[in-house]
Design a protein around this motif. Structure first.
Motif, PDB file in Angstrom:
ATOM      1  N   ASP A 113       0.862  -1.183   0.000  1.00  0.00           N
ATOM      2  CA  ASP A 113       0.000   0.000   0.000  1.00  0.00           C
ATOM      3  C   ASP A 113       0.895   1.228   0.000  1.00  0.00           C
ATOM      4  O   ASP A 113       1.733   1.395   0.893  1.00  0.00           O
ATOM      5  CB  ASP A 113      -0.885   0.008   1.244  1.00  0.00           C
ATOM      6  CG  ASP A 113      -1.904  -1.109   1.212  1.00  0.00           C
ATOM      7  OD1 ASP A 113      -2.387  -1.406   0.106  1.00  0.00           O
ATOM      8  OD2 ASP A 113      -2.201  -1.667   2.265  1.00  0.00           O
ATOM      9  N   SER A 114       0.701   2.067  -0.976  1.00  0.00           N
ATOM     10  CA  SER A 114       1.547   3.246  -1.069  1.00  0.00           C
ATOM     11  C   SER A 114       0.712   4.424  -1.563  1.00  0.00           C
ATOM     12  O   SER A 114      -0.508   4.311  -1.702  1.00  0.00           O
ATOM     13  CB  SER A 114       2.719   2.966  -2.017  1.00  0.00           C
ATOM     14  OG  SER A 114       3.580   4.080  -2.074  1.00  0.00           O
ATOM     15  N   VAL A 166      -3.600   2.225  -9.526  1.00  0.00           N
ATOM     16  CA  VAL A 166      -3.403   3.655  -9.257  1.00  0.00           C
ATOM     17  C   VAL A 166      -4.809   4.251  -9.165  1.00  0.00           C
ATOM     18  O   VAL A 166      -5.594   4.145 -10.113  1.00  0.00           O
ATOM     19  CB  VAL A 166      -2.606   4.351 -10.370  1.00  0.00           C
ATOM     20  CG1 VAL A 166      -2.429   5.826 -10.047  1.00  0.00           C
ATOM     21  CG2 VAL A 166      -1.248   3.697 -10.549  1.00  0.00           C
ATOM     22  N   ALA A 167      -5.119   4.795  -8.010  1.00  0.00           N
ATOM     23  CA  ALA A 167      -6.477   5.297  -7.800  1.00  0.00           C
ATOM     24  C   ALA A 167      -6.802   6.403  -8.799  1.00  0.00           C
ATOM     25  O   ALA A 167      -5.916   7.136  -9.262  1.00  0.00           O
ATOM     26  CB  ALA A 167      -6.624   5.816  -6.380  1.00  0.00           C
ATOM     27  N   GLY A 188      -7.516   5.331   2.381  1.00  0.00           N
ATOM     28  CA  GLY A 188      -6.707   5.686   3.540  1.00  0.00           C
ATOM     29  C   GLY A 188      -5.633   6.718   3.294  1.00  0.00           C
ATOM     30  O   GLY A 188      -4.928   7.097   4.229  1.00  0.00           O
ATOM     31  N   VAL A 189      -5.456   7.185   2.079  1.00  0.00           N
ATOM     32  CA  VAL A 189      -4.448   8.236   1.866  1.00  0.00           C
ATOM     33  C   VAL A 189      -5.139   9.594   1.918  1.00  0.00           C
ATOM     34  O   VAL A 189      -6.348   9.700   1.735  1.00  0.00           O
ATOM     35  CB  VAL A 189      -3.709   8.061   0.520  1.00  0.00           C
ATOM     36  CG1 VAL A 189      -3.070   6.699   0.437  1.00  0.00           C
ATOM     37  CG2 VAL A 189      -4.660   8.265  -0.643  1.00  0.00           C
ATOM     38  N   ASP A 190      -4.350  10.631   2.173  1.00  0.00           N
ATOM     39  CA  ASP A 190      -4.953  11.954   2.316  1.00  0.00           C
ATOM     40  C   ASP A 190      -5.346  12.525   0.955  1.00  0.00           C
ATOM     41  O   ASP A 190      -5.044  11.940  -0.095  1.00  0.00           O
ATOM     42  CB  ASP A 190      -4.015  12.892   3.081  1.00  0.00           C
ATOM     43  CG  ASP A 190      -2.708  13.101   2.348  1.00  0.00           C
ATOM     44  OD1 ASP A 190      -2.744  13.288   1.128  1.00  0.00           O
ATOM     45  OD2 ASP A 190      -1.644  13.076   3.000  1.00  0.00           O
ATOM     46  N   GLY A 191      -6.014  13.642   0.999  1.00  0.00           N
ATOM     47  CA  GLY A 191      -6.550  14.227  -0.222  1.00  0.00           C
ATOM     48  C   GLY A 191      -5.529  14.802  -1.169  1.00  0.00           C
ATOM     49  O   GLY A 191      -5.873  15.261  -2.259  1.00  0.00           O
TER      50      GLY A 191
END
Lengths: 583, 291
Positions: free
Chosen positions: A429-430, A464-465, A472-475
């Motif tokens: 997860d990155s 890749v989102a 869970g990653v920030d905006g």
């Protein structure tokens, strides 16, 4: 003398000391013009030279990520109905243990729990005769394991049972045989089926009897009807008389009437005769009284005879009429007898038919019960093969698996969640900064390393989102998922560096540090090459620039080759008295 | 007789050098940490932070280079809490070495933490958004083994030897090799310590401390000793207080009590004995009072 010498020595020492002091003071204060000039003059600059290199240039996106196995999923053991109770866990795996298909993941009350691949969880006992998606999963797993369950059709048949038996035996366990209750149930079914078969035979016999009774009833009814018809036919004459009587043309009655009329006529004639005789006598004075009385008496007798004849005629007519009426009654009785015989026959036949229907219904019921019990017995006998209790198999969508956490304990009930597992695939997860996300595409190679631990691995960009701030990653970052392909060590739990080459020079190219390239007045790029102390500008065509280096192509071949030195800057010597604390 | 004469001769010959040494500080010696001038310190901080950020970027981490004001704030936060004078701070928390120990990395500290202040709020927020594994790797990449030796703390304590990771790497490019060693001593302090007056003051300090039961040669030896003791007790500063055994907690409490006692005594002695002498010598060296 000695004191004098000592004084002289002291004087000399004093002079020497004073001279030394003065010399030191003067030396620290007096500076020559040359020294002053040297101190204030700018230091001589010397070029900083670095070699031209032949190297592969690649522009990378560098980020960090945490390695994990797949998302943990709980493993639950479903209760088995054939066992009639929950077992106690007798062995459990250790965390991080890996399991493949067909392996025993734990044991409970001396029975194994196999792990097989399948999407749907085990929710019921699977035995010969059962069918459905879970059975299909079982058959597919058996086929993968090489145990040949026959046709993979979702039906647990004898071949499936044999394959299950082989799987158990290969793993060193006894297959799950029929229980005492299952065997007892089969025996009870056999007994019931036998009773039902007997009842069916009895019903069929009853039906045969009923059919014969119907035939007999029909024969009797027919006979009675026929007899009544004969009786009725015998009354046909009477019937005609009756008809004549009804129409007032009864022969006897007419006869009697005629006879009565004749008698009345004769009696009247006799009376008239007597009256005439009497009148002659009375009128004949010569007649004696006796004659008159005799005539009178004869008249009376005649009149009496007339009355008698009339009465007898009336009586005869009444008798005839009564006889006629009796004939009518007899005809009605005969007709009633025919009807009664017919009705009686019909009733008898109907009763016999009802008995037959009842018997047939009994036969049907008995036959159906016998058939149902026969089917149940067949099914129960078929179920007596090797079965798979629900608590002896767990289906996992993806295998192999790795035990993540064991939540149950030995000697605890083997029911419900007992552990969580993950798949064996390492993922990372990155996240990527907003500006780097468009450059990274799924499928790109990823270099994975952790310098502090000396770990190096390779991976591939999996996800890749599309939008920042997910998973869970920030905006201000996009989620990046990487699948680890090759790794020398188990990386789970490590934070690793991910280097994703997004552009490469595709082979070694001539490169110089970026600071070696300068811009000429005409807009061309150039590097300053040192040729044995002499420096010369070489015009170059810059290419890919990354990592502090830039690809350079000199139009004139041979003017810029790897190993040559180029100027990247100038080093100015530090003044002797300058602060030297910091580099 | 001859010996007396020779000694006198040497004294006469060395007198100018001694006088010169006592007269003024060597050229290039600054008043800030590591003998740097204020400007040099600012430049060193800025350059080091830039190198740290670059190194962290190469490691795949995001690190915002802290400006010199932030680092200076971290340095100034040493033994300082809002509303407390230094004397009050020392009486309550000693030197703040073991008394504030939680086992958490500085970025997750909620109370007193010069290291957290020196890292800057943006870096603290970046750290807090990382996964636990990434947080460990982040601090390892940034600080190495000793997660409390941030740039601000290392500069304030003038001990770069405990630094690690990108901070160490950046410092090696900014400072001289001997400055990175634990044996390095601030030339200004060395100069002051050489002064006979300071020597006499330190000797007095030693005697008084010994009377109180503390055997140290110099006030600067106390904090490193406390840090070493704490490090040994907490497995290198990685053991959470919540996960300590009862014995470990008792040992930590004992160390905290010791720290309070020795710091109060040392601080008092320092203020009463050493500071006046130090200021006097600094005035002579730099012709002004050093802040």
């Amino acid at each position: 003398m000695v004191a004098k010498r000592v004084n002289v020595l002291w004087a000399i020492l004093g002079v020497v000391g004073g001279m030394a002091l003065g010399a030191w003071y003067m030396g620290s204060r007096i500076q020559s013009p040359a020294e002053m000039a040297a101190r204030t003059a700018p230091p001589e600059a010397s070029p900083i030279l670095v070699p031209v290199e032949s190297r592969v240039l690649s522009s990378d996106v560098v980020t960090r990520g945490t390695v994990r196995f797949g998302l943990p999923q709980p493993i639950s053991i479903a209760p088995s109905t054939v066992k009639g109770g929950v077992g106690l866990i007798s062995s459990l795996p250790r965390p991080n243990t890996n399991f493949g298909e067909g392996e025993v993941i734990l044991s409970a009350s001396g029975r194994p729990v196999f792990v097989l691949q399948g999407v749907a969880p085990a929710f019921r006992d699977m035995a010969p005769g059962t069918s459905g998606g879970d059975v299909r999963q079982l058959e597919e797993a058996l086929a993968r394991l090489g145990f040949d369950p026959g046709t993979v059709d979702g039906n647990y048949d004898q071949k499936t049972s044999a394959a299950v038996e082989r799987m158990y035996k290969k793993a060193g366990w006894d297959p799950y045989a029929p229980t005492r209750e299952q065997r007892a149930a089969v025996v009870a079914l056999e007994r019931e089926w036998s009773d039902a078969a007997r009842a069916q035979l009895a019903a069929e016999a009853t039906r045969e009897t009923a059919m014969k009774a119907v035939a007999a009833a029909r024969a009797i009814a027919e006979q009675n009807t026929r007899q009544a018809a004969l009786d009725s036919a015998a009354r046909v004459g009477d019937s005609r008389q009756l008809a004549d009587a009804r129409s007032g043309k009864s022969l006897a009655l007419e006869t009697e009437r005629a006879r009565a009329a004749h008698s009345a006529t004769a009696a009247s004639a006799d009376v008239a005769t007597q009256m005439a005789d009497r009148a002659l006598i009375v009128l004949d004075p010569r007649q004696t009284e006796t004659a008159r009385a005799a005539a009178e008496a004869k008249l009376k007798v005649a009149r009496a005879a007339q009355r008698k004849a009339k009465m007898e005629a009336d009586l005869a007519i009444q008798t005839a009429s009564r006889e006629t009426a009796l004939v009518d009654e007899r005809i009605r009785v005969a007709e009633g007898a025919v009807k009664a015989a017919r009705l009686e026959g019909e009733r008898s036949v109907r009763a016999a038919l009802e008995q037959q229907e009842l018997a047939e219904f009994d036969v049907k019921v008995a036959s159906e019960r016998a058939q149902r019990l026969n089917a149940e017995l067949t099914a129960a006998r078929a179920k007596l093969g090797v079965q798979v209790p629900a608590d002896e198999v767990v289906f996992i969508p993806s295998l192999p698996i790795r035990v993540n956490e064991v939540t149950a304990a030995v000697a605890a009930n083997a029911s419900g969640p007992v552990m969580s597992v993950t798949d064996n695939q390492l993922s990372i997860d990155s996240q990527l900064p907003l500006e780097a996300a468009p450059l990274v595409k799924p499928g790109m190679k990823v270099a994975i390393d952790e310098q502090a631990l000396g770990i190096k691995a390779t991976g591939i960009v999996e996800t890749v989102a599309n939008t920042p701030g997910t998973r869970g990653v920030d905006g201000y970052h996009f989620y990046l998922g990487v699948r680890v392909e090759t790794t020398p060590v188990l990386l789970a739990g490590f934070s690793v560096r991910l280097t994703i080459p997004i552009e490469t020079s595709k082979g070694a190219v001539t490169a110089v540090p970026t600071s070696a390239v300068s811009l000429a007045a005409d807009g061309t790029s150039r590097v300053l090459v040192d040729r044995g102390g002499k420096q010369e500008y070489v015009t170059v065509q810059p290419g890919l620039s990354t990592g502090g280096y830039v690809e350079v192509n000199a139009p004139d071949d041979g003017r810029l080759v790897p190993g040559q030195l180029v100027v990247v800057g100038y080093k100015i010597a530090e003044p002797a008295a300058a602060p030297a604390t910091v580099k | 007789m001859k010996k007396t004469m020779c000694a006198s001769l040497f004294a006469v010959l060395l007198a100018p050098a001694i006088a010169a040494a006592q007269a003024q500080a060597p050229k290039g010696l600054g008043t800030e940490e590591f003998g740097m001038s204020p400007r040099e310190l600012v430049q060193a901080i800025e350059k080091t932070e830039e190198l740290i950020a670059r190194c962290m970027r190469e490691q795949g981490f995001q690190y915002i280079a802290a400006d010199h004001n932030t680092v200076r704030a971290g340095m100034s936060a040493d033994k300082q809490l809002p509303g407390l004078s230094e004397e009050e701070f020392v009486s309550r928390y000693g030197f703040g070495v073991s008394t504030f120990y939680t086992g958490l990395p500085p970025q997750l500290a909620t109370g007193y933490s010069p290291a957290r202040v020196g890292l800057g709020e943006r870096n603290v927020q970046i750290f807090r958004k990382l996964s636990p594994a990434d947080q460990v790797a982040y601090n390892r990449a940034l600080l190495g083994d000793d997660v409390f030796s941030t740039l601000a703390v290392a500069l304030e304590t003038e001990d770069l030897s405990r630094t690690g990771g990108c901070t160490r790497k950046a410092l090696t490019e900014t400072f001289k090799p001997d400055q990175l060693k634990a044996s390095h001593y601030n030339p200004q302090d060395a100069l002051i310590n050489k002064d006979p007056r300071m020597k006499a003051a330190i000797a007095y300090w030693q005697r008084e401390m010994k009377k109180a039961g503390f055997e140290y040669g110099h006030p600067d030896e106390i904090e490193p000793d406390l840090r070493n003791r704490l490090s040994a007790l907490t497995e290198g500063g990685k053991l959470l207080v919540s996960k300590m055994s009862q014995d470990q907690k008792a040992a930590l409490r004992k160390l905290q009590d010791f720290e309070r006692l020795i710091s109060v005594k040392s601080h008092k002695m320092h203020e009463e004995v050493l500071t006046p002498v130090e200021e006097k010598i600094q005035e002579e060296l730099f012709s002004r009072k050093v802040q």
